[in-house]
Every structure is written in structure tokens, then in C-alpha cells.
Design a protein around this motif. Structure first.
Motif, PDB file in Angstrom:
ATOM      1  N   THR A   1      -1.893  -1.002  -9.470  1.00 43.52           N
ATOM      2  CA  THR A   1      -2.748  -0.681  -8.310  1.00 43.52           C
ATOM      3  C   THR A   1      -4.095  -1.367  -8.446  1.00 43.52           C
ATOM      4  O   THR A   1      -4.495  -1.803  -9.519  1.00 43.52           O
ATOM      5  CB  THR A   1      -3.040   0.826  -8.198  1.00 43.52           C
TER       6      THR A   1
ATOM      7  N   ASN B   1      -4.100   0.852  -2.664  1.00 42.89           N
ATOM      8  CA  ASN B   1      -3.609  -0.524  -2.559  1.00 42.89           C
ATOM      9  C   ASN B   1      -2.878  -0.929  -3.827  1.00 42.89           C
ATOM     10  O   ASN B   1      -3.343  -0.688  -4.937  1.00 42.89           O
ATOM     11  CB  ASN B   1      -4.779  -1.478  -2.318  1.00 42.89           C
TER      12      ASN B   1
ATOM     13  N   ARG C   1       0.822  -1.211   0.000  1.00 45.17           N
ATOM     14  CA  ARG C   1       0.000   0.000   0.000  1.00 45.17           C
ATOM     15  C   ARG C   1       0.857   1.263   0.000  1.00 45.17           C
ATOM     16  O   ARG C   1       1.974   1.270   0.497  1.00 45.17           O
ATOM     17  CB  ARG C   1      -0.951   0.002   1.198  1.00 45.17           C
TER      18      ARG C   1
END
Lengths: 488, 483
Positions: free
Chosen positions: A161, A123, A104
Motif C-alpha cells: 500500500t 491506495n 485501491r
């Protein structure tokens, strides 16, 4: 109808290794075409890939920086497709088992006209190692295409991501943060013009409140944050308008044209290649041991978040200041060097003063001139020299601004400029009393006004005193003495 | 010297009874005389070979002599050799001159050996008869109307016709052992990873392995000593201590347990071949070995598994032949897609195209799990069979090929019949084990090979087993008449 945009990013980060990911050829940029292409880069018959240890260490470094799981066993696969600048007819990449797993990144999204600044956690799905392709050169070959394989085999870390971003601002903030992070941990030179940091952005829209993702289109190869912002904004508007007009979105790869500010479909995914991924039999699975990870960890620089917390703790900096001075490694290095030149951790006032200047005058000048802090004409040592003169009351903060401008223009050190311009602050009580007396005598009218209750007249008298001292009188002392005399 | 062992030749060179230049010229003369028909060599370069021989003579004169100094070695045309045309038996590379040396080539250079020329082979090593070569079929010196086997058919024919005293081959599914069997030679495929694949043109990377071909096990040991060894340029090369493969040659075989897999003596095996193989095994019994019946139950799966995995890897390995950087490029095309299509349509032969198509198919979305992944799982089962077997025996013996050399053209229209040529050899590649073929006699005047399969890294023991047999038989010294 209220719409929500959903954005995910895939970023190709070129790693700062000495040689290519699977051969000993140099990765230097801007060389004559094909001078960096060895037997492996040109895919001669019989050549084999050998994994570059440095590239793996870069990937581990990144994994540690985002608190990700490091893939203890990762596999290199072949992505098969034909293209003239892809010499083997396949790209070696990682498919099922990447070297970096879930992690993250905490992102500071700056304030805008419509909202406050806020923090958002993005994330990371995965990051994997792969090789870059060469370049097709379409100019100056009399209708033929030239192939330059210098870049073929350059190591890349592709960082993917989750679809966590909800605005162009969030996407750009993430990209900027990632850009700083990879430079902070020294795995990428961050040079976007040379393609060292390139983003593909997946954009889809859906009705606000819906939990189903819309069909996405992928904007390829954005190499500036400004273009990224424009491209996402255009693409979002286009998708919403298309849907509101009763149309539908088809999955596609699109390119952003900076001249028109529009995105345009390059090819639709339906007719895309079947890449026929399979594990590369020339490379054994990559096993990463605890000792490998610990060796990388031992050489990790302090990360921005840890440094920020330390600055709050050690220097008592407010959270906002601590964030600002750790926004880039260059900024942090500058700040730390200035603090140490001004007496280190002993002086919290000094640290706060430095933070104010770095975020204020220094940042403003850098911004104005489009410079990076590492190229600041006023070094951290020089800035400390200037701020030292404020702390020891040699000059006022206001005069310091003038001195700073002169330093920026290259006129010398703070002390030299103060001396040369005669800017030393006068703090001698006798001298100030003499000035005050003179001013009171010459401005009987204002004195009378003040005594009649006009508080504003006082400021006028202070101004006259400062003027009489050519700005050099210590303003606090002028205040005190003036008050005494007027009361007396 | 044409029927001498490498040891005898080395001794003659060391004693200056013959120079390397004379020896090399002698073989080049034989090649000039016999190769136009046999077609074992696709490239010779007398200038280069004789220059190497002269260097070797200088070394010998200074007393710097190794076991292979000055000995001519025929190199399969799959190994890149700097300055030599390296074709891999394909039109695609018919005009490709390698700018670098394969690891195997530099090892022979360092040992002072002479590169005698590049031998014919099935195109990209895909074939079991040497008929898929762009440079035409190779004749089996024992019967010129028959094939020498493949894919290392040129090396095998060169040795059998005594055009070279030693040769290299590569073996992906039997390409050393099957031609050795069909031409009455000794050939060894080492454990996967023993010989570096660097500079050896890839067919199926997880199966390809280089190995020596020669008249005897004793010669194989000398050649393997030069070929084996770690090479950092091949990530699948094994980092092991260097070993002397000759060190065990003369050990007794007492107590040796030989496993006979029932599946290797079932339907499909030629009766004459079976008889010769059983006679060889009897010979081992006389030498003190004990015979154990074993089973390799997944043998029947090895051909389908191989014909999924090898084409899958090949389809990707051969993508680089696109006409962009080197090799054949079509003369006329209007766009990129047409350049690719024409170049590859013209540059590759039918068998290579067949395998590229199969490989592309089994890797495609929707088929990958059912074919490629399933085949990988079965590959582990096949390896497991051998692991189980080696708990009961030290080596496994059986035929190297189901029959003797067949007629040129006999199986070219029936790919499956051709693929079955490798029924006894393929599983060894899938498991990564070492395998060897030794001449064990004749059936109807044609050579028959005995296959010996060892456990991982047991090459020295296998060579010992081969040498012991060759001390009491003379099949390995037989040569075709009239050459």
C-alpha cells in the motif's frame, strides 16, 4: 505536541494454486519435512523454473478486484542473498515491473469510543508475484539447524500500500478487508495460523500538519489482527516517546513479541543486504494479453461492493445492512441462500428481516463462540425456516429468539421445536377474547387504575394476558381486544 | 571403426558387422589406454555403458534402429545424468551423483545412443583451455604439451584422439567452437533456445547453449536431430516444428553470399591462421559462393560486454553451491557464515571465484546501471550489427580462434589474454545466433578452424555449407599420429 502516525502495509498472500509457482511440486501444508521438495525446490544443479499459469491468473483476479492496472509486461527478477532455507541463493520475485499496478481498496473503519465509523480509501501501490522460502527448524537437532523446503517455491502475491493509514484501527481495518477480499475472490485460504496471510507494517510518526514523512521502522511478519493492533500501538508510542525524549528514529526491521507486547529491532537497515536484483534470465518477460484478462474476468465472482449496491437496489436494504451482509463471502452466501429460501427478491420485508437476524442473533452467537459463518450450526435454510414462521405469524419475534437458541443447540428445525414446545401463536379472536375476559375479571384493581387515568396499568394488563396465554397470544391482537373491552 | 562417420558406424551396426557392445567396449579400451594421459574423461562407468549398449543391440536385433542406435556418445560433464557422477569440472560437485536426466541426456537415451562417459571441462565451463578443471588439464592430442581449448576441452580431446565417435558440448562464449578449432573438429552452437537447458548446469543462462561436436558436418546434423527440440521444462526453449537438420546437406552452394567481417581479419589474428581461413574461403568461391565485405563495428565491445553479463549471471547461478543440501561442505566451521565462506573458498577454483567477484560487483547497488545495464544496451547493438550484416550476406565466415592451440600454462596467469581467445566467438552468443567451426587445415602442424556464423535457425543451411566443403577437402578425416 500533537503527533500523527503514518502506516503502510506489505502483505504476503499465499495463493491457492495446486502446485508451486515454478514447479509441479505440491504446496500442501503440514506434510513431513522435505516431502514436497522436488528437484526445483531443492535447487539441484541444472534445474530451471517454469511459471505456474494459475498463479498469474490469481494475480490478475486480484488486480481486477481492486480496479488496478494489470502489467501487460512484467519481469521476474532475482533477489540475491544467502540463507540456508533459500535453496537457490536467490528468491525469484518481481522488482521493477510488477504484474499488478496501482489500485485501491475502500475500507470501512469501525466506530470506536472516540469516533464514528467511516469509510477510507487505501491506495495500493503494486502487487507482485514471488516465491516463498523454506523454513529453518531450530528445535530438536542437537544444536544443528534443520531445513524444511516444503514451503520453498510456494506462490505468494505481495500487496503493497501507499503510506495512507493514520491509526492502528485504519491499518487493521484495511488488513481485515484485504483478508476478506482475497478469500472472496478465492485466491487465498486466509489461514493466518498457517501463514497464508502475513503482514509487514511500516510505521513512522511526524508532527501533525507536517507533510514530510518520518523515518520508518518495519514490523515484520504479523499473523494476527490482534497482534497487529498491539504492535502498531506500541511502536507508535515508542517512536513518539523516543522523539519527545530528544532521541531519533533509525530505519530498522523490528519483531513484535506477543508475550511482552513490545517491538524489538531485529537488524538495522544500514547493515542490510544489497540484494543485487537483476532480471532472471531463466524466465522470459511475462506478457498478459487482453484475452487472458477477459478469461479471468469472465470467471470473477460478483465483488462485495457490487453486491452491496445490488442488495440496496433489489431488497431495499439500508446501506449499513447491505455492507454488513457483504462483509465476507461466507456471510453473503449465507444471506443470499436465506433470501432465496424465503422467496427471493419478491419479499423486501423478508430480506430486511434476514439481514436483521444475520447481523443480530446469528452474528452474536458466532462471535460468542468464535465461529465463522460457514461453520454456523444453524444453516441459512434453517434460519429461513424460522423466519418464515415469524412472517406468517405462527410465532412472535420474541418466541423466535427462544426457538433460535434451541436450533443453535441442535434440537431440530424451527417447525419441530415450535410444535414440540407448543409455541404456536394464538391468533383466534374468540380464544383471545376469553383470555382477556378472564384477566379483566381477575384484576379489577388494575382496571380501576387504568380507568382513573393510569396508562401504565394497561401494560400490566397486557402482560397478564400474555402470561395467561403462556406467551402464545398474538400481542397485537391482545392489545386491540383489550382496548375495545376497556373502552366498552 | 575409430575414424568412421556416424553413418558408416550405424550401417555396420545395422548390418550386424559389429555389435554396440563390441563397439562400446572398443572405445572403452581406447579410453583405458589413452585417457590416463589425455585426461579427456573424468568419469567412465563400463557397467552402465555396456548395459545401454546391450539394450541397443536388442533394439537392433528387433529392427528398431534409428540413426544413433547403439552409437557411443561422450557427454560433457555439465549434463546431469541419472546415476552418473556429474561434477561440472568442480571440486564443489566432485561427489555429486545426479538424481535426474538432463533433457539432452534423455533425448540420447530415447534415440538408443550409449553414454560413453563424462568428459572433462573447465570448472563450471569458465575457461578457454580446460586448465581450470578440478580434475586437471586435458592434453591436445595433436600436441600433448598444448591445451585442447575450452571449456568443452574434454569432448574435443576425446574426439580428436578417437576415444569417442561423437560428443556433446556447451557454448557460452565459444566453448564448442574454440576447442573444435584447436582440435581439428566440427562443432556447432545452435541458435539460443534450440536445445533445452534443462539439466545442463548453468553458467550464464542467457548465453549457454548445448550443441554437438563430431568429426564432420554430416555427423553434427545427425546429433543435432536428437538434441534439438522444444522442452516445456526450459522457459527459454523455443516452440518450433521439429526439423531434419540433414535434409539440406547436399544442396549446391551456387549463389551463396559469404560475408567477411573486416574486424575478424584485423590485428590480433595469427598470420598462419589467417592464411588457412582465407584458403578455405577460396575453396567456397570455387564452389560457387560470392564473397561480400561486411563490417561488425561493435566486435571490440563483445569481450567487455560478455565479461560483465556472463559473470553477473554466474555469480547468481552459482549461489546454490552453499554446502547446505549437496556437494562439498567444509569439514570445520563454527557458525553459518563460516560454513558458507569455507565451503565456497574450498569448493571453487580461482577462475570461478574471479568471475563470482566480478559478477557480484557489477550487480551491486551503485554499479548496476554503469555496468550491467550498459552492457545489456551494448548487447543489443552487437545483435544489431549482425542483423545489418545479414541484409548483405547469407552467412558470415572468419576464424574461430585468433591462434592455434597454445602451450599448457602459457596463459594461465594472464586472464585477459585467455579471454581474448573468444574474441571471434563471443558476439555470436550475445546475439543468440548459431555458430559452427570446421577443420580447415593446419598451421605449423596444429589444426585451424573456420567459423561459420548463420542467421537465426539457419542450422540446416550451415550444415549444408559445411558438408559441401567436406566433400572437397579431407581436413575433417585427419587424425593425430601415434594414437
Amino acid at each position: 505536541m500533537q503527533w500523527e502516525v503514518v502506516i503502510g502495509l506489505e502483505t504476503h498472500v499465499q495463493l491457492k494454486t495446486r502446485t508451486k509457482i515454478f514447479s509441479g511440486a505440491s504446496i500442501a501444508f503440514g506434510m513431513e519435512p522435505n516431502t514436497q521438495a522436488d528437484a526445483v525446490s531443492t535447487a539441484l544443479p541444472g534445474v530451471l523454473p517454469v511459471l505456474n499459469r494459475e498463479a498469474v491468473q490469481c494475480a490478475i483476479r486480484f488486480g481486477l478486484a481492486i480496479n488496478a492496472e494489470i502489467g501487460r509486461r512484467s519481469v521476474f527478477s532475482r533477489k540475491n542473498y544467502f540463507y540456508p532455507d533459500l535453496p537457490k541463493g536467490y528468491q525469484i520475485s518481481q522488482f521493477e515491473l510488477p504484474v499488478v499496478g496501482r489500485g485501491r481498496v475502500a475500507v470501512q473503519v469501525p466506530s470506536t469510543s472516540s469516533g464514528q465509523a467511516y469509510e477510507k480509501v487505501i491506495n495500493i501501490t503494486r502487487a507482485h508475484l514471488e516465491e516463498d522460502a523454506g523454513k529453518s527448524l531450530h528445535a530438536d537437532f542437537h544444536g544443528m539447524t534443520g531445513i524444511d523446503l516444503n514451503r520453498a517455491g510456494t506462490p505468494l502475491l505481495e500487496i503493497v500500500t501507499e503510506p495512507d493509514m493514520r491509526s492502528a484501527a485504519e491499518a487493521v481495518a484495511y488488513a481485515r478487508q484485504l483478508h476478506e477480499l482475497v478469500q472472496w475472490i478465492d485466491i487465498c485460504d486466509g489461514n493466518m495460523q498457517e501463514g497464508s496471510f502475513r503482514c509487514d507494517v511500516n510505521v513512522s510518526v511526524r508532527k501533525l500538519g507536517s507533510d514530510k514523512l518520518g523515518t520508518r521502522r518495519e514490523i515484520k511478519n504479523l499473523n494476527s489482527f490482534k497482534f497487529m493492533q498491539q504492535a502498531i500501538e506500541y511502536e507508535t508510542r515508542w517512536q513518539i516517546e523516543t522523539l519527545e525524549d530528544g532521541g531519533s528514529i533509525h530505519q530498522a526491521t523490528v519483531l513484535f513479541n506477543p508475550d511482552t507486547g513490545e517491538t524489538r529491532a531485529m537488524r538495522s537497515k544500514e547493515e542490510a543486504n544489497d540484494y543485487r536484483y537483476f532480471p532472471d534470465p531463466d524466465l522470459l518477460p511475462l506478457e498478459i494479453l487482453d484475452t487472458d484478462i477477459e478469461a479471468v474476468r469472465a470467471n470473477m465472482p460478483e465483488l462485495p461492493l457490487a453486491m452491496k449496491a445490488r442488495f440496496e437496489q433489489e431488497y431495499g436494504l439500508p446501506a449499513h445492512d447491505a455492507s454488513s451482509v457483504t462483509a465476507s463471502r461466507g456471510m453473503a452466501n449465507y444471506f443470499v441462500a436465506a433470501v432465496s429460501a424465503l422467496g427471493g427478491t419478491h419479499s423486501k420485508d423478508a430480506a430486511k428481516l434476514i439481514a436483521n437476524w444475520v447481523m443480530g442473533a446469528v452474528a452474536a452467537k458466532l462471535n460468542e463462540e468464535g465461529r465463522d459463518i460457514t461453520a454456523s450450526p444453524v444453516s441459512s435454510q434453517q434460519l429461513a425456516g424460522l423466519l418464515g414462521r415469524i412472517l406468517d405469524q405462527t410465532i412472535s419475534g420474541k418466541m423466535a429468539k427462544e426457538v433460535f437458541e434451541a436450533m443453535w443447540a441442535g434440537e431440530g428445525t424451527a417447525d419441530a421445536i415450535i410444535e414440540q414446545r407448543g409455541l404456536k401463536q394464538v391468533s383466534d379472536i374468540g380464544a383471545i377474547e376469553a383470555i382477556v375476559d378472564g384477566v379483566l375479571a381477575a384484576n379489577a384493581g388494575m382496571v380501576a387504575e387504568y380507568r382513573a387515568g393510569k396508562e401504565k396499568a394497561f401494560n400490566g394488563l397486557v402482560g397478564q394476558c400474555m402470561k395467561a396465554s403462556r406467551g402464545q397470544a398474538n400481542p397485537a391482537q391482545v392489545n386491540d381486544i383489550l382496548k375495545q373491552k376497556l373502552a366498552g | 571403426m575409430i575414424n568412421s562417420s556416424l553413418k558408416q558406424i550405424a550401417a555396420a551396426l545395422a548390418a550386424k558387422k559389429i555389435s554396440s557392445v563390441e563397439l562400446t567396449q572398443g572405445f572403452l579400451d581406447r579410453i583405458n589406454r589413452l585417457n590416463p594421459e589425455i585426461n579427456a574423461f573424468v568419469t567412465t562407468d563400463a557397467g552402465r555403458s555396456l548395459a545401454q549398449a546391450a539394450n541397443a543391440d536388442a533394439l537392433i536385433a528387433r529392427g528398431e534402429v534409428g540413426p544413433l542406435t547403439g552409437i557411443p556418445v561422450a557427454q560433457k560433464d555439465i549434463f546431469c545424468a541419472r546415476g552418473w557422477r556429474t561434477t561440472c569440472g568442480s571440486k564443489m560437485l566432485a561427489n555429486f551423483t545426479a538424481p535426474y536426466d538432463a533433457h539432452i541426456i534423455s533425448q540420447f537415451d530415447a534415440a538408443g545412443a550409449v553414454n560413453l562417459g563424462k568428459t572433462n571441462m573447465d570448472e563450471f565451463a569458465m575457461g578457454s583451455s580446460n586448465e581450470t578443471s578440478y580434475f586437471g588439464p586435458v592434453q591436445n592430442p595433436w600436441d600433448r604439451s598444448r591445451v585442447p581449448g575450452g571449456s568443452s576441452g574434454g569432448s574435443a580431446a576425446a574426439l580428436a584422439a578417437r576415444l569417442a565417435p561423437a560428443a556433446t558440448g556447451t557454448d557460452t562464449g565459444g566453448s564448442i567452437r574454440q576447442p573444435a578449432s584447436l582440435c581439428g573438429l566440427s562443432g556447432l552452437k545452435p541458435t539460443y533456445g534450440v536445445c533445452s537447458r534443462y539439466g545442463m548446469i548453468a553458467f550464464a543462462s542467457s548465453l549457454d547453449q548445448a550443441g554437438p561436436m563430431a568429426k564432420s558436418a554430416e555427423d553434427l546434423a545427425l546429433l543435432l536431430n536428437v538434441m534439438a527440440g522444444f522442452d516445456a521444462r526450459d522457459s527459454t526453449s523455443l516452440q518450433r516444428e521439429k526439423e531434419d537438420y540433414s535434409r539440406r546437406l547436399n544442396q549446391p552452394l551456387t549463389g551463396l553470399r559469404i560475408g567477411l567481417p573486416q574486424e575478424y581479419f584485423a590485428a590480433g589474428l595469427d598470420a598462419g591462421v589467417a592464411e588457412v581461413v582465407m584458403e578455405a574461403i577460396n575453396q567456397y568461391r570455387k564452389l560457387g559462393a560470392e564473397i561480400v565485405d561486411i563490417s561488425l563495428p561493435n566486435t571490440r565491445l563483445s569481450i567487455p560486454v560478455y565479461y560483465v553479463l556472463a559473470p553477473a549471471e554466474a555469480s547468481s547461478n552459482l549461489s546454490r553451491y552453499d554446502g547446505v543440501r549437496y556437494g562439498h561442505r567444509a569439514a570445520d566451521y563454527t557458525d553459518l557464515s563460516e560454513m558458507y565462506c569455507k565451503t565456497r573458498a574450498e569448493g571453487f577454483g580461482a577462475e570461478v571465484k574471479r568471475r563470482i567477484l566480478v559478477g557480484t560487483y557489477v550487480l551491486s547497488a551503485g554499479y548496476y546501471d554503469a555496468y550491467y545495464l550498459k552492457a545489456q544496451q551494448l548487447r543489443r547493438l552487437i545483435a544489431q550489427d549482425f542483423k545489418q550484416a545479414f541484409s548483405q550476406c547469407d552467412v558470415i565466415m572468419g576464424p574461430a580462434a585468433p591462434g592455434t592451440a597454445f602451450k599448457t600454462g602459457e596463459k594461465t596467469d594472464d586472464p585477459v589474454a585467455m579471454y581474448l581467445e573468444d574474441i571471434y566467438t563471443i558476439a555470436v552468443n550475445l546475439a543468440g545466433l548459431p555458430g559452427m567451426s570446421l577443420p580447415a587445415g593446419f598451421s605449423n602442424g596444429l589444426p585451424v578452424g573456420l567459423q561459420i556464423i548463420g542467421n537465426y535457425f539457419d542450422e540446416a543451411r550451415m550444415l549444408n555449407i559445411g558438408h559441401a566443403y567436406q566433400q572437397v577437402t579431407d581436413w575433417h578425416t585427419r587424425m593425430p599420429e601415434g594414437l
